[in-house]
Design a protein around this motif. Structure first.
Motif, PDB file in Angstrom:
ATOM      1  N   ALA A  47       0.699  -1.036  -0.471  1.00 45.25           N
ATOM      2  CA  ALA A  47       0.150  -0.014  -0.228  1.00 45.25           C
ATOM      3  C   ALA A  47       1.092   1.321  -0.139  1.00 45.25           C
ATOM      4  O   ALA A  47       0.479   2.183  -0.687  1.00 45.25           O
ATOM      5  CB  ALA A  47      -0.960  -0.126   1.837  1.00 45.25           C
ATOM      6  N   LEU A  64       1.509   3.862  -2.338  1.00 41.96           N
ATOM      7  CA  LEU A  64       0.718   5.825  -2.553  1.00 41.96           C
ATOM      8  C   LEU A  64       1.473   6.750  -2.850  1.00 41.96           C
ATOM      9  O   LEU A  64       1.153   7.722  -3.463  1.00 41.96           O
ATOM     10  CB  LEU A  64       0.811   5.363  -0.593  1.00 41.96           C
ATOM     11  CG  LEU A  64      -0.855   5.482  -0.250  1.00 41.96           C
ATOM     12  CD1 LEU A  64      -1.086   5.853   1.729  1.00 41.96           C
ATOM     13  CD2 LEU A  64      -2.114   6.179  -0.803  1.00 41.96           C
ATOM     14  N   THR A  66      -0.070  -7.475  -6.412  1.00 43.34           N
ATOM     15  CA  THR A  66      -1.688  -7.033  -6.153  1.00 43.34           C
ATOM     16  C   THR A  66      -1.733  -5.947  -5.748  1.00 43.34           C
ATOM     17  O   THR A  66      -2.687  -5.102  -6.534  1.00 43.34           O
ATOM     18  CB  THR A  66      -2.844  -7.951  -5.781  1.00 43.34           C
ATOM     19  OG1 THR A  66      -1.974  -8.935  -4.381  1.00 43.34           O
ATOM     20  CG2 THR A  66      -2.625  -8.764  -7.106  1.00 43.34           C
ATOM     21  N   SER A  67      -1.053  -5.642  -4.192  1.00 42.02           N
ATOM     22  CA  SER A  67      -1.882  -4.628  -3.471  1.00 42.02           C
ATOM     23  C   SER A  67      -1.574  -3.155  -4.260  1.00 42.02           C
ATOM     24  O   SER A  67      -2.834  -2.212  -3.878  1.00 42.02           O
ATOM     25  CB  SER A  67      -1.304  -4.657  -1.854  1.00 42.02           C
ATOM     26  OG  SER A  67       0.059  -5.483  -2.051  1.00 42.02           O
ATOM     27  N   ALA A  90      -3.876  -2.802  -7.218  1.00 38.87           N
ATOM     28  CA  ALA A  90      -5.112  -2.061  -7.306  1.00 38.87           C
ATOM     29  C   ALA A  90      -4.584  -0.467  -6.545  1.00 38.87           C
ATOM     30  O   ALA A  90      -5.750  -0.101  -7.807  1.00 38.87           O
ATOM     31  CB  ALA A  90      -5.978  -3.446  -6.196  1.00 38.87           C
ATOM     32  N   LEU A  91      -4.861  -0.217  -5.016  1.00 37.73           N
ATOM     33  CA  LEU A  91      -3.816   0.931  -4.975  1.00 37.73           C
ATOM     34  C   LEU A  91      -3.317   1.707  -5.651  1.00 37.73           C
ATOM     35  O   LEU A  91      -4.080   3.177  -5.705  1.00 37.73           O
ATOM     36  CB  LEU A  91      -3.546   0.939  -3.631  1.00 37.73           C
ATOM     37  CG  LEU A  91      -4.250  -0.259  -2.967  1.00 37.73           C
ATOM     38  CD1 LEU A  91      -3.631  -0.233  -1.095  1.00 37.73           C
ATOM     39  CD2 LEU A  91      -5.978   1.026  -2.345  1.00 37.73           C
ATOM     40  N   LEU A 105      -5.824   3.175  -8.793  1.00 33.93           N
ATOM     41  CA  LEU A 105      -6.927   3.624  -8.298  1.00 33.93           C
ATOM     42  C   LEU A 105      -6.233   5.083  -8.323  1.00 33.93           C
ATOM     43  O   LEU A 105      -6.790   6.443  -8.553  1.00 33.93           O
ATOM     44  CB  LEU A 105      -7.655   3.074  -6.853  1.00 33.93           C
ATOM     45  CG  LEU A 105      -8.666   2.015  -7.533  1.00 33.93           C
ATOM     46  CD1 LEU A 105      -9.226   2.136  -6.427  1.00 33.93           C
ATOM     47  CD2 LEU A 105      -9.486   3.007  -8.310  1.00 33.93           C
ATOM     48  N   ALA A 106      -5.004   4.991  -7.484  1.00 32.07           N
ATOM     49  CA  ALA A 106      -4.611   6.136  -6.639  1.00 32.07           C
ATOM     50  C   ALA A 106      -3.530   7.151  -8.196  1.00 32.07           C
ATOM     51  O   ALA A 106      -4.309   8.650  -8.268  1.00 32.07           O
ATOM     52  CB  ALA A 106      -3.199   5.923  -5.937  1.00 32.07           C
ATOM     53  N   SER A 156     -13.421  -1.556  -9.968  1.00 30.72           N
ATOM     54  CA  SER A 156     -12.379  -1.415  -8.836  1.00 30.72           C
ATOM     55  C   SER A 156     -12.264  -2.200  -7.417  1.00 30.72           C
ATOM     56  O   SER A 156     -11.326  -2.169  -6.630  1.00 30.72           O
ATOM     57  CB  SER A 156     -11.077  -0.070  -9.474  1.00 30.72           C
ATOM     58  OG  SER A 156     -11.436   0.497 -10.632  1.00 30.72           O
ATOM     59  N   GLY A 195     -10.602  -4.561  -6.302  1.00 29.02           N
ATOM     60  CA  GLY A 195      -9.096  -4.596  -5.398  1.00 29.02           C
ATOM     61  C   GLY A 195     -10.061  -4.914  -3.627  1.00 29.02           C
ATOM     62  O   GLY A 195      -8.926  -5.464  -2.908  1.00 29.02           O
ATOM     63  N   VAL A 239      -8.897  -9.266  -4.564  1.00 26.82           N
ATOM     64  CA  VAL A 239      -7.159  -9.219  -4.201  1.00 26.82           C
ATOM     65  C   VAL A 239      -6.475  -8.652  -2.740  1.00 26.82           C
ATOM     66  O   VAL A 239      -5.616  -9.546  -2.534  1.00 26.82           O
ATOM     67  CB  VAL A 239      -6.557  -7.790  -5.195  1.00 26.82           C
ATOM     68  CG1 VAL A 239      -5.274  -7.384  -4.944  1.00 26.82           C
ATOM     69  CG2 VAL A 239      -6.901  -8.457  -6.466  1.00 26.82           C
ATOM     70  N   LEU A 240      -7.448  -7.989  -1.714  1.00 24.88           N
ATOM     71  CA  LEU A 240      -6.856  -7.347  -0.252  1.00 24.88           C
ATOM     72  C   LEU A 240      -7.265  -9.096   0.265  1.00 24.88           C
ATOM     73  O   LEU A 240      -6.665  -9.179   0.548  1.00 24.88           O
ATOM     74  CB  LEU A 240      -7.489  -6.315  -0.128  1.00 24.88           C
ATOM     75  CG  LEU A 240      -6.879  -4.831  -0.534  1.00 24.88           C
ATOM     76  CD1 LEU A 240      -8.072  -3.855  -0.290  1.00 24.88           C
ATOM     77  CD2 LEU A 240      -5.449  -4.672   0.040  1.00 24.88           C
ATOM     78  N   SER A 280      -5.185 -11.642  -0.314  1.00 21.62           N
ATOM     79  CA  SER A 280      -3.679 -11.624   0.143  1.00 21.62           C
ATOM     80  C   SER A 280      -4.002 -11.912   1.975  1.00 21.62           C
ATOM     81  O   SER A 280      -3.251 -12.589   1.747  1.00 21.62           O
ATOM     82  CB  SER A 280      -3.313 -10.024   0.054  1.00 21.62           C
ATOM     83  OG  SER A 280      -3.200  -9.493  -1.357  1.00 21.62           O
ATOM     84  N   LEU A 305      -5.599  -1.453   6.678  1.00 23.69           N
ATOM     85  CA  LEU A 305      -4.905  -0.061   5.837  1.00 23.69           C
ATOM     86  C   LEU A 305      -5.619  -0.721   4.567  1.00 23.69           C
ATOM     87  O   LEU A 305      -6.175   0.640   4.076  1.00 23.69           O
ATOM     88  CB  LEU A 305      -4.128  -0.042   6.294  1.00 23.69           C
ATOM     89  CG  LEU A 305      -3.541   0.960   5.934  1.00 23.69           C
ATOM     90  CD1 LEU A 305      -3.850   2.449   6.450  1.00 23.69           C
ATOM     91  CD2 LEU A 305      -1.718   1.002   6.116  1.00 23.69           C
ATOM     92  N   GLY A 306      -5.533  -1.263   3.949  1.00 27.91           N
ATOM     93  CA  GLY A 306      -5.277  -0.775   2.517  1.00 27.91           C
ATOM     94  C   GLY A 306      -6.838  -1.221   2.360  1.00 27.91           C
ATOM     95  O   GLY A 306      -7.368   0.145   1.191  1.00 27.91           O
ATOM     96  N   LEU A 353      -7.602   2.527   2.427  1.00 24.35           N
ATOM     97  CA  LEU A 353      -6.927   3.439   1.235  1.00 24.35           C
ATOM     98  C   LEU A 353      -8.331   3.071  -0.117  1.00 24.35           C
ATOM     99  O   LEU A 353      -8.808   3.852  -0.639  1.00 24.35           O
ATOM    100  CB  LEU A 353      -5.881   3.002   1.219  1.00 24.35           C
ATOM    101  CG  LEU A 353      -4.758   3.684   1.876  1.00 24.35           C
ATOM    102  CD1 LEU A 353      -3.441   2.614   1.644  1.00 24.35           C
ATOM    103  CD2 LEU A 353      -4.963   4.858   1.832  1.00 24.35           C
ATOM    104  N   LEU A 354      -8.520   1.595  -0.540  1.00 28.14           N
ATOM    105  CA  LEU A 354      -9.185   1.610  -1.818  1.00 28.14           C
ATOM    106  C   LEU A 354     -10.204   1.845  -1.685  1.00 28.14           C
ATOM    107  O   LEU A 354     -10.645   2.779  -2.705  1.00 28.14           O
ATOM    108  CB  LEU A 354      -9.227   0.157  -1.321  1.00 28.14           C
ATOM    109  CG  LEU A 354     -10.272  -0.503  -2.872  1.00 28.14           C
ATOM    110  CD1 LEU A 354      -9.022  -1.198  -3.828  1.00 28.14           C
ATOM    111  CD2 LEU A 354     -10.739  -1.688  -2.127  1.00 28.14           C
ATOM    112  N   PHE A 410      -9.769   5.845  -1.731  1.00 21.50           N
ATOM    113  CA  PHE A 410     -10.066   6.389  -3.693  1.00 21.50           C
ATOM    114  C   PHE A 410     -11.419   5.850  -5.160  1.00 21.50           C
ATOM    115  O   PHE A 410     -11.692   6.641  -5.272  1.00 21.50           O
ATOM    116  CB  PHE A 410      -8.730   5.320  -4.105  1.00 21.50           C
ATOM    117  CG  PHE A 410      -7.725   6.249  -3.692  1.00 21.50           C
ATOM    118  CD1 PHE A 410      -5.766   5.491  -3.546  1.00 21.50           C
ATOM    119  CD2 PHE A 410      -7.517   7.403  -4.452  1.00 21.50           C
ATOM    120  CE1 PHE A 410      -4.913   5.450  -2.648  1.00 21.50           C
ATOM    121  CE2 PHE A 410      -6.023   7.891  -3.046  1.00 21.50           C
ATOM    122  CZ  PHE A 410      -5.331   6.725  -3.112  1.00 21.50           C
TER     123      PHE A 410
END
Lengths: 753, 467, 152
Positions: free
Chosen positions: A201, A205, A246-247, A250-251, A254-255, C100, C104, C107-108, C111, C138-139, C142-143, C146
């Protein structure tokens, strides 16, 4: 005994806490060296923004600081690209400006009123210190030797390849982008090593921050998937890789889509497809691994084969179909020209005309990287010997960056971090081997050989097989002689490196390019400040909304220093508008005047280097103007007509009529022969003698010429008060009386009301 | 009481004076002082209309059109001189410069004395052509005065001119007959839109040199209505150049002469025509003035606008695409004494252009209201769906009227990030909004259940490590 | 010389023990059981049944919870995608953020599943399950942030 006391002292001095403190001190000193070696131009000249692009970034930052973030996000700039304007808030990478704005407000909060100009000028050196630190972190992840990181940081701090784009005053996107690049790579390596979503993550960022800062983020977007892909192909798929990739994807995607300038590109353009592809692939591989855990192997094989083939065909077919169907945009010209280097010259002359986009010459590698360029392959080779996951990354990054650095000079910048890392690895290996005070212990096995010489035994222990000479070394690695020699030479190389870097920085990369410096015959420095003189003349002597037409190179500087609306600038987003300016510059006055009136041009600015011998002037760039105009109006502007029948590009007596009548030629040489005795006007750049009678101008008036005739500004005349064309008006003013029209044959033309 | 007295004096002053709009200093250039008598009535009329007249000859020492860079006089009346040169103070360049500084010029030509070279080149520059023969004059065998020019036929008797186009106001009309003795005919070039004929010769007239011995004029300079006796040129800055072919028409002798036209006895109305001509030439009539020009956002709170002419112009500098905008312009016409509301001729339109490189809107301005001195024209429209830097432009150029050329620059910006419709306002997006919130809800439930449920096996508990 | 990292899953499968407890109540199937048949239909059916039984027996409850959530996400994603294909993808940013969000999150969660799988302990020595869960939260934050920002 002295020895034990000395030993104890050494032990204390080399305890972990001391080492940590030492490292911190060394890193701080490296940061200091990095910052100070970038300050040459500030000390020699003044704290000023350099070049062209930084002026736009500076203007945008001033706007941000004055009007707040939301106004900046929605900014419609009506002082550029007149009369089209530019939606600047949505077409720039805001990271740099926002960073400066944050620093500015933070310092204000601490009641330190630093001027925004000084923040912008000194931002790049400040971040270079941070980049050195990030390189230290990155290298630490690669090898366990404690010195490699510090060496890498030191190299990165002063290497000219990075300094070229991060001197004080070079307020460009690369100032923070390289720091973000290296730091993102560090976070990625950490994520892959630990397999943690947190680090993934964090990578995402900082990747998002990088996307907001520089268009070169595409490099990261392709390098990380390539790394994952190579690991999978090598058979090194692991759950850690899955989690981290993958993390991040994905993030991070989007960011990156939050930046308006990037928008839907991550889904729509070919440059981002590899990341998406590897994302799909890694899902597939993870699934396959998951299933493999459930099944006996034979059944699994059958399943696997069918699955892989099917899905691969579907994916590739889909991708091709979407690209052909136009849903996914093909590679944009900027990036496509990296593969097909001849593409840009033919199809997109604007890209080809930029000097930074030319291929790199061989000496440039040594110039920018010095000794690191030959340590670099050694470092990469070392990675092959212990091929951990992160060292695969080094290999891939090196190969890719080497290719791109070879294709475009500007991309030397992306090669520099990995060269520093690899060179540091190789160099630290040398130093670690030769500086280590201890001789390695002799193995029991080898002691049976019966040899009692520690050197010979040690050599045999290190190299199990090898050359005959190593079995009975004359000097050996661990003798003092070899140590002193090698360490001495390394020190000398390092000193030469520092000397070289400092010399290159001082001489080649510290010129502000707004101010030119030359040496007088007696050795003293002569500053040529024509640019600023002319821009400040514009600023003080023209109405606030006077529109300036010039070639696009100077647009940002005019907007920044003269604060006047311009027609075209360095953003070059609208090729037709640039071609319109090119047509106005390269056509005769009767054709240029309606174009200038239509675009409400008040002043025209040209750069002329003939008096001084300044070769970066508009007459030398003139053919690019013609080519770009010809791209849009091939019938009206022809490049061929500017060359003599023998194929020469001439500006003297032998220039073609089209050349002599073009507005650019007239503006450059108007009144020039008044500086010389009759008939001896000399153009010092093209080294030719000009015709004794200079050009006549009808539709524009000379308004200003700078001290060394480098910048010439002309005012566009208003329509003639009595409806005459300007040519007749000018000749009447000179005293040539109009002749009565000769008797015309044929029927008279009658006047009708 | 004193204020009443001064008020009355002022009112009287205004009523008596028909002042020029641009100033009252008039310079008359003649051959010698004695000639002033010949034009006495005309000059007296001018003085009674408020002009301060200075009479000089071309040889005067103090003759200068400019003083300290500005023009020294507002108007210039050039009467014919015998010499070919007008002196160093009245060259063609200086005359053009005088006009560039908005000075008006009334040129009177004469076939007897010929035209000075300075005047010839001046006329050539503005595309007015006079015959190359010095003594050529206009002759008409059907419209001549039998009393004074029975044989030579060089005194024309013409009715007052009518406007040539239906959308042009009539400034020179009147009752009676004008005598035009020994006129130098002019022709106007075809390309310049700045030229307009005031008095055209009748279709039976032609130009001819009396010294020419031949019986037939083979290639006359011009004939019929192509020949102009009085023509006008109004430059882009509205300076007026009037060319009067016959200076004699201004002389006392012809002001109230008895003449015979085709057997009938008539009285010449030259005084009237001279007054009308000079009031046009010296900017007493046909003058337009633009007052306030306002544009404003026609939606929301800006709709109510205070259009008092006392407030200065305070127009917004920036609009957005697809905004409703209203535009108003205040136009007055000056009629000899004061400003009156401008009335458009019946077939004419005043237009507004909203343009960036080329017009996006071209709208007719319609009169919205009238004040004591002016008419307010207005129009409303929607800004186009293209951002950029636009101009509100009003251009109105008609013969015999000073031009209106007003431009105001304005920026049209794009939608700000918070001016787009929000996602819940777009019905198509509801599914995906639902998708996101369903995901979030499911995630919250999942987190709750996870935290509540037992960890995976005891083996993990023993293997717990700190990070 | 550091040893090359071998593929850990292969080593894991050899250390698995097959518990003999009967199958728990069947949970809704996750995507892991979808597969096209290859070889004979008999083979395919066998494979599928074998996998299903093994899955139901062996996986602990917490992991099944994870798999449920992942299945739910897949269903939501497929629904959104179908809607996009049928009705069109205006506004595109809404489609992207909705889709997404599910991808997302999937996927998280996957994981997290990997990280809390006891068979993968050697890969994730430094990461306890609590730490993994915290990272997951946390992830996800954020997801979600966004996605909500992107859909406006």
């Amino acid at each position: 005994m002295a020895a034990t006391e000395g030993d104890q002292f050494l032990k204390q001095a080399t305890g972990p806490k001391t080492r940590g403190l030492l490292r911190v001190i060394i890193l701080v000193l490296i940061a200091g060296a990095a910052v100070s070696s970038r300050l040459f131009s500030v000390i020699r000249f003044e704290s000023i923004i350099h070049e062209f692009d930084p002026w736009f970034n500076f203007r945008a930052t001033k706007y941000l600081v004055a009007n707040g973030f939301y106004d900046f996000w929605d900014w419609f700039d009506d002082r550029t690209w007149h009369p089209l304007g530019r939606v600047t808030g949505g077409t720039l990478y805001p990271g740099l400006m926002v960073t400066s704005g944050v620093i500015y407000h933070f310092l204000r909060f601490l009641t330190l009123p630093v001027d925004i100009r000084n923040i912008c000028v000194l931002l790049a050196p400040a971040f270079s210190g941070l980049t050195a630190f990030a390189t230290y972190l990155l290298t630490n992840e690669m090898v366990s030797s404690p010195s490699a990181g510090l060496l890498a940081a030191a190299f990165m701090g002063i290497t000219p390849g990075y300094i070229s784009r991060s001197v004080a005053g070079s307020y460009d996107n690369e100032a923070i982008a390289i720091f973000l690049l290296v730091f993102t790579f560090f976070l990625w390596i950490k994520a892959v090593k630990l397999g943690s979503m947190f680090w993934g993550a964090l990578t995402a960022l900082f990747y998002g921050y990088m996307v907001s800062a520089w268009g070169g983020y595409v490099f990261i977007t392709n390098l990380l998937p390539l790394h994952a892909f190579v690991l999978i192909c090598m058979g090194r798929y692991s759950p850690r890789l899955y989690v981290s990739y993958t993390s991040w994807y994905a993030l991070g995607t989007l960011a990156s889509m939050q930046i308006p300038f990037v928008g839907f590109l991550p889904i729509r353009s070919s440059e981002h497809m590899s990341a998406l592809g590897v994302f799909g692939l890694i899902q597939l591989v993870a699934f396959v691994e998951f299933v493999r855990a459930q099944l006996p192997s034979k059944q699994f094989q059958t399943l696997l084969r069918a699955l892989v083939v099917l899905i691969f065909v579907v994916a590739v077919g889909g991708l091709v179909l979407l690209t052909v169907g136009g849903v996914i945009a093909p590679w944009t010209g900027r990036f496509y020209s990296l593969w097909d280097t001849g593409y840009a010259k033919i199809h997109i002359p604007i890209i080809a005309s930029v000097s930074e986009h030319q291929p790199t010459a061989w000496p440039a590698f040594f110039f920018d990287l010095n000794l690191m360029i030959f340590l670099f392959p050694a470092g990469v080779y070392m990675c092959f010997r212990t091929l951990t996951d992160e060292q695969v990354f080094i290999v891939i990054y090196s190969v890719l960056a080497s290719y791109f650095a070879g294709v475009m000079v500007r991309l030397m910048l992306t090669l520099t971090p990995i060269v520093c890392v690899a060179a540091a690895m190789a160099f630290s290996q040398i130093l670690d081997t030769y500086l280590d005070a201890k001789t390695p212990k002799v193995d029991a096995k080898t002691a049976e050989n019966g040899s009692s010489e520690p050197a010979k035994v040690a050599a045999a222990a290190v190299l199990s097989d090898g050359l005959r000479s190593t079995r009975n070394p004359l000097v050996g690695i661990y003798s003092y002689a070899s140590r002193v020699t090698v360490v001495g030479f390394s020190a000398i190389y390092l000193l030469i490196f520092v000397l070289h870097c400092t010399w290159v920085t001082s001489n080649a990369y510290s010129s502000p390019s707004v101010v030119l410096a030359s040496r007088l015959p007696d050795g003293s420095q002569h500053i040529i400040d024509d640019y600023r003189e002319a821009y400040y003349w514009l600023r003080q002597n023209t109405p606030e909304n006077a529109k300036i037409m010039s070639w696009w190179d100077y647009g940002y500087q005019i907007g920044g220093m003269a604060d006047r609306p311009t027609l075209v600038d360095n953003n070059t987003w609208n090729n037709t508008h640039i071609a319109t300016v090119g047509k106005a510059m390269s056509s005769k006055e009767e054709v240029s005047y309606p174009i200038m009136r239509q675009h409400e041009v008040d002043y025209v600015l040209v750069v002329f280097g003939g008096l001084l011998g300044y070769s970066g002037d508009d007459i030398n760039k003139f053919l690019w103007m013609v080519r770009i105009a010809e791209g849009i109006w091939p019938e009206e502007v022809k490049e061929r007509s500017f060359f003599t029948p023998r194929g020469e590009y001439r500006v003297d007596e032998g220039a073609t009529d089209t050349m002599k009548n073009s507005l650019m030629y007239k503006m450059s040489y108007y009144n020039y022969n008044s500086l010389f005795p009759a008939g001896q006007a000399q153009d010092r750049v093209r080294n030719v003698r000009l015709p004794s009678e200079g050009p006549q101008l009808n539709v524009i008036d000379e308004a200003f010429t700078s001290e060394n005739w480098i910048i010439r500004i002309y005012k566009v005349k208003d329509l003639d008060n009595f409806g005459r064309d300007h040519h007749s008006a000018v000749s009447f003013d000179k005293g040539h009386k109009k002749k009565r029209a000769a008797k015309r044959k044929g029927p008279k033309v009658l006047r009708v009301e | 009481m004193r204020w009443l007295f001064s008020f009355l004096a002022l009112a009287l002053f205004c009523v008596v004076n028909a002042r020029s709009f641009t100033g009252s200093r008039l310079l008359v250039v003649l051959e010698e002082e004695s000639e002033r008598e010949k034009y006495g009535v005309f000059l007296g009329d001018l003085e009674s209309r408020g002009f301060t007249i200075t009479t000089l000859t071309p040889k005067s020492e103090s003759l200068s059109l400019f003083k300290h860079g500005a023009r020294a006089y507002d108007h210039l009346l050039l009467l014919p001189t015998k010499s070919k040169g007008l002196g160093p103070a009245l060259t063609a360049n200086l005359l053009l410069d005088f006009m560039k500084k908005e000075g008006n010029v009334l040129l009177a030509l004469s076939a007897e004395t010929g035209t000075p070279t300075a005047v010839q080149s001046l006329l050539l520059e503005v595309d007015i052509h006079i015959p190359s023969d010095r003594n050529a004059l206009v002759v008409d065998h059907f419209n001549y005065d039998s009393t004074s020019a029975a044989e030579k036929h060089d005194v024309l008797l013409l009715p007052f001119p009518k406007p040539a186009r239906s959308d042009v106001k009539d400034y020179f009309g009147g009752e009676g007959v004008i005598a035009v003795p020994r006129a130098v005919g002019q022709t106007l070039g075809n390309e310049s839109p700045l030229l307009a004929p005031i008095l055209k010769a009748p279709s039976t007239a032609y130009s001819y040199n009396p010294k020419d011995e031949a019986d037939i004029v083979e290639e006359p300079f011009a004939v019929g209505q192509q020949l102009n006796l009085v023509s006008a040129m109004q430059s882009l800055n509205s300076a007026r150049l009037t060319v009067l072919g016959s200076a004699e028409a201004l002389q006392n002798a012809w002001f109230a002469e008895k003449a015979t036209l085709a057997g009938k006895a008539v009285k010449t109305a030259n005084r009237d025509f001279a007054a009308k001509l000079s009031s046009w030439a010296f900017k007493e009539t046909g003058v337009l003035k633009v007052g306030k020009l306002t544009h404003y956002l026609n939606e929301g709170s800006s709709k109510k606008l205070n259009s008092s002419s006392a407030l200065p112009e305070n127009n917004p500098k920036i609009y957005r695409i697809k905004n409703d905008v209203a535009f108003q312009i205040e136009v007055s016409e000056y009629t000899s004494t004061h400003l009156t509301p401008f009335e458009l001729p019946p077939n004419d339109i005043l237009q507004l252009e909203f343009s960036m490189l080329s017009p996006f809107h071209r709208l007719n301005l319609s009169p919205i209201s009238q004040t004591a001195n002016s008419t307010i024209f207005g129009a409303s429209f929607r800004t186009p769906d293209q951002h950029g830097i636009f101009n509100f432009a009003v251009k109105y150029n008609r013969p015999f009227l000073t031009g209106i050329e007003e431009k105001r620059q304005v920026t049209v910006r794009h939608f700000a990030h918070d001016e787009w419709p929000r996602s819940w306002q777009i019905s198509a997006a509801w599914v995906w909004i639902a998708g996101i919130w369903v995901t979030v809800a499911g995630w919250v439930v999942f987190v709750g259940v996870w935290l509540y449920s037992a960890p995976v096996g005891a083996a993990v508990k023993g293997g717990k490590k700190t990070q | 010389m550091a040893p090359k990292n071998r593929n850990p899953a292969a080593t894991q499968s050899s250390t698995q023990t097959v518990p003999s407890t009967p199958a728990a109540a069947p949970k809704p199937s996750s995507s892991s059981t979808k597969k096209p048949g290859s070889g004979g239909a008999y083979d395919a059916q066998d494979i599928v049944l074998g996998i299903w039984n093994k899955y139901v027996e062996k996986t602990p409850q917490r992991v099944k919870l994870l798999d449920t959530f992942m299945g739910f996400l897949v269903v939501v994603a497929v629904l959104q995608f179908l809607y996009c294909i049928i009705v069109g993808n205006f506004p595109f940013n809404a489609f992207l953020s909705g889709f997404s969000a599910t991808v997302g999150q999937f996927v998280l969660t996957a994981s997290l599943r990997i990280q809390t799988n006891p068979e993968n302990k050697s890969e994730f020595e430094n990461i306890s399950h609590e730490r993994a869960f915290a990272d997951f939260v946390l992830g996800s934050f954020l997801l979600h942030f966004f996605c909500v920002n992107f859909i406006n």
